[in-house]
Design an enzyme around this catalytic site. Structure first.
Site, mmCIF file in Angstrom:
data_model
loop_
_atom_site.group_PDB
_atom_site.id
_atom_site.type_symbol
_atom_site.label_atom_id
_atom_site.label_comp_id
_atom_site.label_asym_id
_atom_site.label_seq_id
_atom_site.Cartn_x
_atom_site.Cartn_y
_atom_site.Cartn_z
ATOM 1 N N ASP A 279 21.339 -12.243 20.936
ATOM 2 C CA ASP A 279 20.810 -12.896 22.132
ATOM 3 C C ASP A 279 19.884 -11.937 22.879
ATOM 4 O OD1 ASP A 279 22.170 -15.282 21.816
ATOM 5 O OD2 ASP A 279 23.878 -14.672 23.039
ATOM 6 N N TYR B 286 54.407 -1.125 18.203
ATOM 7 C CA TYR B 286 55.783 -1.600 18.357
ATOM 8 C C TYR B 286 56.766 -0.699 17.645
ATOM 9 C CZ TYR B 286 54.829 -6.045 20.609
ATOM 10 O OH TYR B 286 54.495 -7.015 21.509
ATOM 11 N N GLU C 127 24.443 -12.135 15.268
ATOM 12 C CA GLU C 127 25.527 -11.935 16.242
ATOM 13 C C GLU C 127 26.489 -13.119 16.265
ATOM 14 O OE1 GLU C 127 24.052 -11.578 20.256
ATOM 15 O OE2 GLU C 127 26.051 -11.624 21.152
#
Lengths: 367, 367
Positions: free
Chosen positions: B249, B96, B197
């Site tokens: 996973d 910005y 995780e």
């Protein structure tokens, strides 16, 4: 603070009552408060969303209800087992743990297969049913979900006997636990609580020592807040009478996030009494602020369709029916422009501090 | 540990060199290592991704380069100003702060308007250019982004003079700071580091006291890890020789997350030397585990197109060219089935503990 064992008793009693009905050859029936939009009430006096009086009868012998009845009993069993075994399942664990296929024969001898549930949304909904029906919260049952909140500032808490002084964390922060009711607040020396929507802004305010200059407790939950963070803020406001200011982006999503802290969410209206902070003030950017703080065009973003749709929804919510809010939302809908917190660096990076002090000292927040 | 002031000097010197060229009426030219896939090298000996030797010349008088040249100088100025003013901008602040429209006239008198940058991806890329070219990291410049990592376990750290003992956090956790190199590690008494995780699994292992039974440091970064978390794990492995195990996973995304911890990412290959932990072992679920741990069909999920595509990509990455991995990825592609960590509750909620101990003690992880 009740222990997990007491909550276990309440759940076991519920299961025993169902069993008794069956043993007496009566149809087992559950009575569960309806968690529907039509049963969500804006309690103007308490200034929060509440669950209305409507209750559902969940009957075992009703074809339309039997599946949900089975799911509720299954989940009740899983939770009771978890408490007995002293394990702390996540809501996803419970979904997996209960998911299986029921094979049965109908009176004509045909085989049918039915999954206990297919999506986690189904098992989550049943957990929420159990919360309202038994008046025991997920956190009290020791069922976990992601926790997003972190804090720093002049506050000392105690968890499992360990004292933690959040004013002595340097550039690190204290992550909240799943069950913040089990977190003892030992000492609070803050003047107010500043809730920051964005993690990166939280980090900046930590490193720039804003909280110590202001003697404030800084909290972030990274976007839409989780239950633990909302509960913790509520406790600071209720138990320690601390003013709570919420700093979000200047767009309908940011305004809605603020309203969740303040008034509660539609989905969890049965939880507002514990989670909402009706005193919370909005310290984020408004549509008016774009001009008021002379934010340069480079920082102003054109609203997209989702922003517009959400703004129109806000106008329909009873808890946004205040002149300040309808004016701001309508101005947004006319100008179709939004700004993020970072837009304040239009006047240099330190301007965020000035902005915060200006709004707090000048009482320029929206209630 | 160098201070922010020393890094400032390096950035100022770069700016001064560019100015000198101009004052001598020479074309200013920057030399920047190329952060491209073709310049990303799998360093087999060091077992990590690295940036290759290719360098780009960014010339001011080249029409194709002028815009990026301007962006680089603009960002250099913003960062130098931030350090001088002792503020800590976020990468979004810098976007910005530098965004504006340049209005200029061409030799024929026509007016043109050009934005310094339009998307944050552009300003982020320039920050990364400055990091590699000046050999100063974003963290060292005091530029922040979201921090996701949190830890608990037998480790004491010091931040800005405050000592924090992560074994005394009860059910809370310690959130890592943006710049973990400024975090002093005072004492480590752990046997290993377990990287998880998922946040909800982290919470479970905290509440079930897994880390204290195992004397392990638990870490989570909630999915794809941020730089701070990766750097912290690397330090534990490098400075304290702690074994690092990564629990994800059992799907291609989880396996890729593991490889980012271990070998580095393509996008930040210039950072691997600080961020990668080549010793990290994979403790998550594999395609073989679905049978090996007798995971019930209810827990097995059909792979979707994105899973398949990602698995095919893994097979092309040189750092997945190990018999163990190609076997697992190929098995996944044949069976098209994946499982999440929560699937281990197929054998009861405590089974996760047994699984972790079995894999670690039995050395059943993949290197």
């Amino acid at each position: 603070m009740s222990s997990r064992a007491e909550f276990l008793k309440r759940l076991e009693d519920w299961g025993a009552a169902l069993t008794n009905s069956i043993l007496k050859l009566q149809e087992p029936v559950m009575e569960i408060p309806a968690r529907t939009l039509s049963n969500t009430i804006w309690d103007e006096k308490a200034r929060m969303l509440r669950l209305g009086p409507e209750k559902l009868q969940r009957r075992f012998l009703d074809m339309k209800e039997a599946r949900r009845f089975m799911q509720t009993v299954l989940m009740l069993r899983l939770i009771v087992e978890a408490i007995r075994e002293d394990v702390y399942p996540t809501i996803r664990d419970l979904y997996y743990n209960g998911k299986h296929t029921i094979v049965f024969k109908d009176p004509l001898g045909r085989t049918h297969r039915e999954n206990t549930w297919d999506e986690q949304a189904e098992s989550n909904a049943v957990i929420e049913d159990i919360e309202v029906a038994a008046n025991v919260l997920r956190e009290e049952m020791g069922v976990s979900a992601d926790v997003k909140g972190k804090i720093v500032g002049p506050i000392v808490v105690r968890s499992q006997g360990y004292e933690l002084d959040a004013s002595k964390f340097g550039e690190t922060a204290l992550s909240l636990p799943v069950n913040v009711d089990a977190l003892e607040i030992v000492k609070v020396e803050a003047t107010y609580v500043l809730v920051v929507e964005k993690d990166a802004i939280f980090q900046r305010l930590v490193r720039e020592k804003f909280w110590s200059q202001e003697n404030a407790i800084l909290v972030t939950a990274k976007g839409m807040p989780d239950r633990a963070t909302r509960r913790f803020i509520r406790r600071l406001n209720e138990e320690y009478k601390l003013p709570v200011y919420v700093l979000t982006d200047g767009d309908p999503y940011g305004w809605y996030i603020y309203s969740v802290y303040k008034s509660g969410s539609i989905k969890l209206s049965y939880e507002s009494e514990r989670l909402a902070t009706p005193d919370a003030k909005f310290l984020g950017l408004t549509a008016t602020d774009i001009d008021a703080y002379k934010i340069s065009d480079n920082y102003v973003i054109a609203a997209n369709d989702r922003d517009i749709k959400r703004a129109q929804e806000l106008l329909r919510y009873p808890w946004f029916q205040k002149p300040e809010w309808t004016r701001e939302v309508n101005l947004f809908l006319r100008k179709k422009k939004k700004v993020e917190i970072e837009a304040l660096s239009t006047h240099g990076l330190k301007f965020l501090h000035d902005y915060l002090r200006d709004k707090i000292r000048g009482r320029k927040f929206i209630d």
